[in-house]
Design an enzyme around this catalytic site. Structure first.
Site, PDB file in Angstrom:
ATOM      1  N   SER A  13      38.608 113.714  61.117  1.00 30.63           N
ATOM      2  CA  SER A  13      38.842 112.449  61.806  1.00 30.63           C
ATOM      3  C   SER A  13      39.335 112.702  63.218  1.00 30.63           C
ATOM      4  CB  SER A  13      39.882 111.623  61.046  1.00 30.63           C
ATOM      5  OG  SER A  13      40.321 110.578  61.892  1.00 30.63           O
ATOM      6  N   HIS A  37      34.227 112.029  61.777  1.00 33.35           N
ATOM      7  CA  HIS A  37      34.708 110.720  61.328  1.00 33.35           C
ATOM      8  C   HIS A  37      35.350 109.996  62.505  1.00 33.35           C
ATOM      9  CE1 HIS A  37      36.199 107.999  58.118  1.00 33.35           C
ATOM     10  NE2 HIS A  37      37.328 107.944  58.805  1.00 33.35           N
ATOM     11  N   ASP A  39      37.258 106.673  63.651  1.00 33.56           N
ATOM     12  CA  ASP A  39      38.033 105.535  63.153  1.00 33.56           C
ATOM     13  C   ASP A  39      38.082 104.427  64.196  1.00 33.56           C
ATOM     14  OD1 ASP A  39      39.038 106.281  60.489  1.00 33.56           O
ATOM     15  OD2 ASP A  39      39.916 107.978  61.572  1.00 33.56           O
ATOM     16  N   MET A  41      39.325 100.827  65.085  1.00 31.62           N
ATOM     17  CA  MET A  41      40.360  99.864  64.667  1.00 31.62           C
ATOM     18  C   MET A  41      40.500  98.802  65.753  1.00 31.62           C
ATOM     19  SD  MET A  41      43.316 102.348  63.204  1.00 31.62           S
ATOM     20  CE  MET A  41      42.964 103.910  62.368  1.00 31.62           C
ATOM     21  N   HIS A  70      33.939 104.630  60.708  1.00 29.60           N
ATOM     22  CA  HIS A  70      34.765 103.899  59.731  1.00 29.60           C
ATOM     23  C   HIS A  70      35.353 102.697  60.455  1.00 29.60           C
ATOM     24  CE1 HIS A  70      38.689 104.015  57.123  1.00 29.60           C
ATOM     25  NE2 HIS A  70      37.974 102.948  56.889  1.00 29.60           N
ATOM     26  N   MET A  72      37.513  99.735  60.740  1.00 33.70           N
ATOM     27  CA  MET A  72      38.664  98.986  60.225  1.00 33.70           C
ATOM     28  C   MET A  72      38.830  97.767  61.124  1.00 33.70           C
ATOM     29  SD  MET A  72      40.924 102.311  59.385  1.00 33.70           S
ATOM     30  CE  MET A  72      39.801 103.302  60.383  1.00 33.70           C
ATOM     31  N   MET A 141      40.180 104.678  50.313  1.00 35.19           N
ATOM     32  CA  MET A 141      41.362 105.025  51.097  1.00 35.19           C
ATOM     33  C   MET A 141      42.405 105.641  50.165  1.00 35.19           C
ATOM     34  SD  MET A 141      40.655 104.168  54.257  1.00 35.19           S
ATOM     35  CE  MET A 141      42.238 104.745  54.858  1.00 35.19           C
ATOM     36  N   GLY A 146      45.013 102.348  58.697  1.00 43.05           N
ATOM     37  CA  GLY A 146      45.647 101.941  59.952  1.00 43.05           C
ATOM     38  C   GLY A 146      46.180 103.075  60.802  1.00 43.05           C
ATOM     39  N   GLY A 148      46.899 107.555  61.059  1.00 42.52           N
ATOM     40  CA  GLY A 148      46.816 108.913  60.544  1.00 42.52           C
ATOM     41  C   GLY A 148      48.210 109.430  60.216  1.00 42.52           C
ATOM     42  N   ASP A 179      39.804 109.304  52.175  1.00 41.77           N
ATOM     43  CA  ASP A 179      40.298 109.255  53.549  1.00 41.77           C
ATOM     44  C   ASP A 179      41.790 108.930  53.531  1.00 41.77           C
ATOM     45  OD1 ASP A 179      40.737 108.897  56.238  1.00 41.77           O
ATOM     46  OD2 ASP A 179      39.349 107.197  56.477  1.00 41.77           O
ATOM     47  N   GLY A 180      42.585 109.878  54.034  1.00 46.03           N
ATOM     48  CA  GLY A 180      44.011 109.653  54.168  1.00 46.03           C
ATOM     49  C   GLY A 180      44.826 110.733  53.475  1.00 46.03           C
ATOM     50  N   GLY A 181      45.519 111.515  54.266  1.00 44.12           N
ATOM     51  CA  GLY A 181      46.393 112.544  53.695  1.00 44.12           C
ATOM     52  C   GLY A 181      45.659 113.698  53.034  1.00 44.12           C
ATOM     53  N   GLY A 201      42.269 114.278  59.181  1.00 46.86           N
ATOM     54  CA  GLY A 201      42.636 114.196  60.590  1.00 46.86           C
ATOM     55  C   GLY A 201      43.715 115.204  60.932  1.00 46.86           C
TER      56      GLY A 201
HETATM   57  C1  DX5 Z   1      43.403 105.925  58.853  1.00 54.45           C
HETATM   58  C2  DX5 Z   1      42.066 106.556  59.070  1.00 54.45           C
HETATM   59  C3  DX5 Z   1      41.959 107.960  58.680  1.00 54.45           C
HETATM   60  C4  DX5 Z   1      42.954 108.870  59.348  1.00 54.45           C
HETATM   61  C5  DX5 Z   1      43.242 109.997  58.441  1.00 54.45           C
HETATM   62  O1  DX5 Z   1      43.320 104.554  58.636  1.00 54.45           O
HETATM   63  O2  DX5 Z   1      41.051 105.868  58.364  1.00 54.45           O
HETATM   64  O3  DX5 Z   1      40.647 108.444  58.901  1.00 54.45           O
HETATM   65  O4  DX5 Z   1      42.529 109.378  60.554  1.00 54.45           O
HETATM   66  O5  DX5 Z   1      44.227 110.774  59.017  1.00 54.45           O
HETATM   67  P1  DX5 Z   1      45.035 111.832  58.174  1.00 54.45           P
HETATM   68  O6  DX5 Z   1      44.069 112.866  57.703  1.00 54.45           O
HETATM   69  O7  DX5 Z   1      46.027 112.338  59.126  1.00 54.45           O
HETATM   70  O8  DX5 Z   1      45.659 111.089  57.015  1.00 54.45           O
HETATM   71 ZN    ZN Z   2      39.034 106.774  58.492  1.00 51.99          ZN
END
Ligand code: DX5
Ligand code: ZN
Length: 225
Positions: A13, A37, A39, A41, A70, A72, A141, A146, A148, A179-181, A201
């Site tokens: 990301s 990826h 993001d 937003m 992606h 959002m 998710m 929202g 990273g 996606d996330g963590g 990310g």
């Molecule tokens: C958050 C994004 C993710 C984010 C993930 O809403 O959709 O793609 O960048 O970041 P990490 O890998 O740091 O959780």
């Molecule tokens: Zn994402």
């Protein structure tokens, strides 16, 4: 002809990269990843505000790596097809934001993109299972969308298991993306649950060597699948 997609997709990301050097960040990992990826937003669907079509257009010109957008954003019916027209490989919008996900998926495919449906933290997956044949990608998710840098929520993997079991019954080519963590200590559990595509990310662009981080994530995911 479209290049065949690999069994395991690693999608760093760019949200965790230096926004003044997005193209360089992409170039650093290009040899070791499958998608980038992106993001998007809008400060409405989520509180954060990131990038939009002009930046995606520039990234598309700067890299050959398929772009995984992606969205959002609110009102994806208005905006999503524009990302497909800019050449995004995969355009994923949120189920919570769309009044008619199936029609939008068809429009994305007609515009030449893969269609993705994203499910945020508090949304159950069950009500969307019957729509999945219309989609190429299901993004689950593993944080609240929202920002990273949040901690992976292991309970989200139950949704991955549910979706994978459902897909085994007739939609074998569905990509299930988490996606996330996602990081060295969480990717194996996600892969075991049935995910095949992994967004990371912080774990990539927060590392001293982002390309090496991608190779390690891939090895961990492949060992677990
Ligand atoms: C958050 C994004 C993710 C984010 C993930 O809403 O959709 O793609 O960048 O970041 P990490 O890998 O740091 O959780
Ligand atoms: Zn994402």
């Amino acid at each position: 002809m479209e290049a065949a997609q690999p069994d395991t997709v690693i999608a760093p990301s760019l949200l965790a990269a230096d926004f003044a050097r997005l193209a360089e960040a992409g170039a650093r990992v290009a040899d070791d990843v499958d998608w980038l990826h992106v993001d998007v937003m809008d400060n409405h669907f989520v509180p954060n505000l990131t990038i939009g079509p002009p930046v995606v257009k520039s990234l598309k010109a700067a890299t050959d790596v398929p772009l995984d957008c992606h969205l959002m954003i609110e009102d994806p019916e208005r905006w999503a097809v524009g990302y497909a027209e800019l050449g995004a490989y995969n355009v994923t919008f949120h189920a919570e934001a769309s009044a008619d996900p199936v029609t939008l998926a068809k429009r994305l495919r007609a515009a030449g993109a893969k269609a993705g449906l994203a499910i945020d933290r508090d949304t159950p997956v069950e009500e969307y299972l019957d729509l999945l044949p219309e989609f190429d990608t299901l993004l689950i998710m593993t944080i609240k969308a929202g920002f990273g840098g949040q901690s992976f929520i292991p309970e989200m993997l139950e949704k991955v298991r549910t979706a994978r079991n459902h897909a085994r019954g007739g939609h074998l080519e569905l990509r299930i993306e988490v996606d996330g963590g996602i990081a060295d200590d969480t990717i194996a559990a996600a892969a075991e649950a049935g995910a095949d595509s992994f967004v990371a990310g912080t774990a990539v662009f927060g590392a001293d060597d982002p390309a090496e981080a991608c190779r390690r994530l891939r090895a961990l995911a492949e060992a677990a699948r």
